[in-house]
Design a protein around this motif. Structure first.
Motif, PDB file in Angstrom:
ATOM      1  N   LEU A  53      63.528  20.336  -0.116  1.00  0.00           N
ATOM      2  CA  LEU A  53      64.344  21.499  -0.475  1.00  0.00           C
ATOM      3  C   LEU A  53      65.259  21.213  -1.667  1.00  0.00           C
ATOM      4  O   LEU A  53      65.450  22.074  -2.533  1.00  0.00           O
ATOM      5  N   VAL A  54      65.821  20.003  -1.714  1.00  0.00           N
ATOM      6  CA  VAL A  54      66.829  19.682  -2.723  1.00  0.00           C
ATOM      7  C   VAL A  54      66.206  19.332  -4.063  1.00  0.00           C
ATOM      8  O   VAL A  54      66.697  19.753  -5.120  1.00  0.00           O
ATOM      9  N   ASP A  55      65.135  18.545  -4.058  1.00  0.00           N
ATOM     10  CA  ASP A  55      64.550  18.059  -5.298  1.00  0.00           C
ATOM     11  C   ASP A  55      63.589  19.096  -5.886  1.00  0.00           C
ATOM     12  O   ASP A  55      62.554  19.410  -5.288  1.00  0.00           O
ATOM     13  N   ARG A  56      63.913  19.625  -7.044  1.00  0.00           N
ATOM     14  CA  ARG A  56      63.071  20.646  -7.669  1.00  0.00           C
ATOM     15  C   ARG A  56      61.686  20.105  -8.035  1.00  0.00           C
ATOM     16  O   ARG A  56      60.712  20.865  -8.091  1.00  0.00           O
ATOM     17  N   GLY A  57      61.620  18.805  -8.273  1.00  0.00           N
ATOM     18  CA  GLY A  57      60.327  18.212  -8.597  1.00  0.00           C
ATOM     19  C   GLY A  57      59.334  18.257  -7.451  1.00  0.00           C
ATOM     20  O   GLY A  57      58.133  18.070  -7.654  1.00  0.00           O
ATOM     21  N   HIS A  59      59.001  20.955  -5.483  1.00  0.00           N
ATOM     22  CA  HIS A  59      58.689  22.348  -5.178  1.00  0.00           C
ATOM     23  C   HIS A  59      57.253  22.655  -5.630  1.00  0.00           C
ATOM     24  O   HIS A  59      57.010  23.501  -6.500  1.00  0.00           O
ATOM     25  N   THR A  60      56.318  21.924  -5.046  1.00  0.00           N
ATOM     26  CA  THR A  60      54.902  22.085  -5.344  1.00  0.00           C
ATOM     27  C   THR A  60      54.160  22.440  -4.061  1.00  0.00           C
ATOM     28  O   THR A  60      54.663  22.186  -2.953  1.00  0.00           O
ATOM     29  N   ALA A 304      62.071  10.716  -5.121  1.00  0.00           N
ATOM     30  CA  ALA A 304      63.121  11.697  -4.821  1.00  0.00           C
ATOM     31  C   ALA A 304      64.134  11.130  -3.835  1.00  0.00           C
ATOM     32  O   ALA A 304      65.348  11.355  -3.966  1.00  0.00           O
TER      33      ALA A 304
END
Length: 318
Positions: A53-57, A59-60, A304
């Motif tokens: 949830l926190v790490d945008r990397g 969001h796959t 992450a």
């Protein structure tokens, strides 16, 4: 005492979960082991969910699948383990109401079906990433990802209602002792004084259909992955990819193997403890292995986690 709220009147209004009676003189050892496994699994899966949830990397699509698998495993264990822990400490077994037993059985069955589907779509995601890397973004976009996750949850929880309604209308005249650590299908149905041949056959056919097809599709996905690994990758990358695929297949095989043994072995009393032992595998071991194999061995997740740990340490030093 009759339960007039149910469609089919029965004498039994609650059941007693006997769990592992043979372990009762040594109950503190299994209690501590199960408790530590539960805490470790829940903590590991929460960590993965927060990281995704926190790490945008992360969001796959693939990490969305892993986040959903982690959330499911927390809920999966929490449906069974608390009662199991109470049962270790109760000499005369753990009481559970009729409605509570049916609810636990429905939630457990639905969660198991959802896990099967999530493991299948995760394997499909790996297949697309390795076998169709140039088209992966187009084939596994946000809309497809949401549809696959939604279908997994809906399919899992729409899998059992007819069987549950059928069980709800069975007559239970006594005894009310379930020799298991949770309300599983066969131990519960065996206590009914109604004719259960038809519901047992229907549940068996439904389970085989809902388990065998996803299992075969999962194996097919990994078969294509292994074929591509053998043909196209260098020896160093091939070893790493084989290690990952092997780990995934171990989790899948453990989960499906335990399910198959529990629902295929004879239901005679001699097999009761064997069934309970293998039930522990898919209710405790698999949720523990999932975060270890699918997520914590994932390079992106590890990166992450290290970033989060570094930021947390820097914040605490202020």
């Amino acid at each position: 005492m009759a339960d007039v709220e149910r469609g089919n009147q029965s004498d039994v209004t609650e059941f007693i979960l006997r769990g592992f009676r043979i372990l009762h003189p040594f109950q503190m050892g299994p209690f501590v082991l199960v408790l530590l496994t539960y805490i470790t699994t829940v903590a590991g899966n929460i960590l993965i969910i927060v990281t995704v949830l926190v790490d945008r990397g992360l969001h796959t699509p693939m990490h969305v699948f892993l986040g959903n698998l982690s959330f499911l495993d927390i809920w999966y264990m929490s449906n069974i383990v608390p009662k199991m822990l109470q049962g270790f400490l109760a000499e005369k077994g753990m009481a559970i109401s009729f409605n509570g037993c049916i609810a636990q059985l429905y939630i457990f069955g639905s969660q198991a079906a959802t896990e099967i589907l999530l493991l299948m779509v995760t394997a499909y995601g790996h297949y697309l990433a390795i076998c169709n890397p140039l088209r992966y973004t187009a084939l596994m976009n946000a809309r497809v990802c949401i549809e696959l996750v939604s279908c997994s949850w809906l399919g899992g929880f729409l899998f059992k209602p007819v069987i549950m309604a059928w069980i709800y209308r069975l007559r239970f005249c006594g005894p009310n002792e379930i020799y298991h650590f949770f309300c599983d299908f066969m131990p519960l149905v065996k206590l009914s004084c109604s004719d259960t041949h038809l519901i047992t056959l229907a549940a068996f056919l439904l389970s085989v259909t809902g388990t065998l097809i996803p299992f075969l599709l999962t194996l097919i996905s990994y078969a294509f992955i292994i074929a591509v690994i053998v043909k196209n990758l260098s020896s160093t990358v091939r070893r790493k990819a084989f290690s990952t695929c092997t780990s995934h297949l171990i989790v899948v095989s453990t989960f499906y193997g335990a399910l198959a043994i529990v629902y295929v072995v004879p239901t005679a009393s001699a097999a009761v403890n064997l069934n309970k032992t293998f039930s522990l595998i898919y209710s405790l071991v698999t949720p523990l292995l999932n975060p270890l194999i699918y997520s914590l061995r994932n390079k992106d997740v590890n990166d992450a986690l290290r970033t989060m740990a570094t930021r947390l340490m820097a914040f605490l030093r202020r």
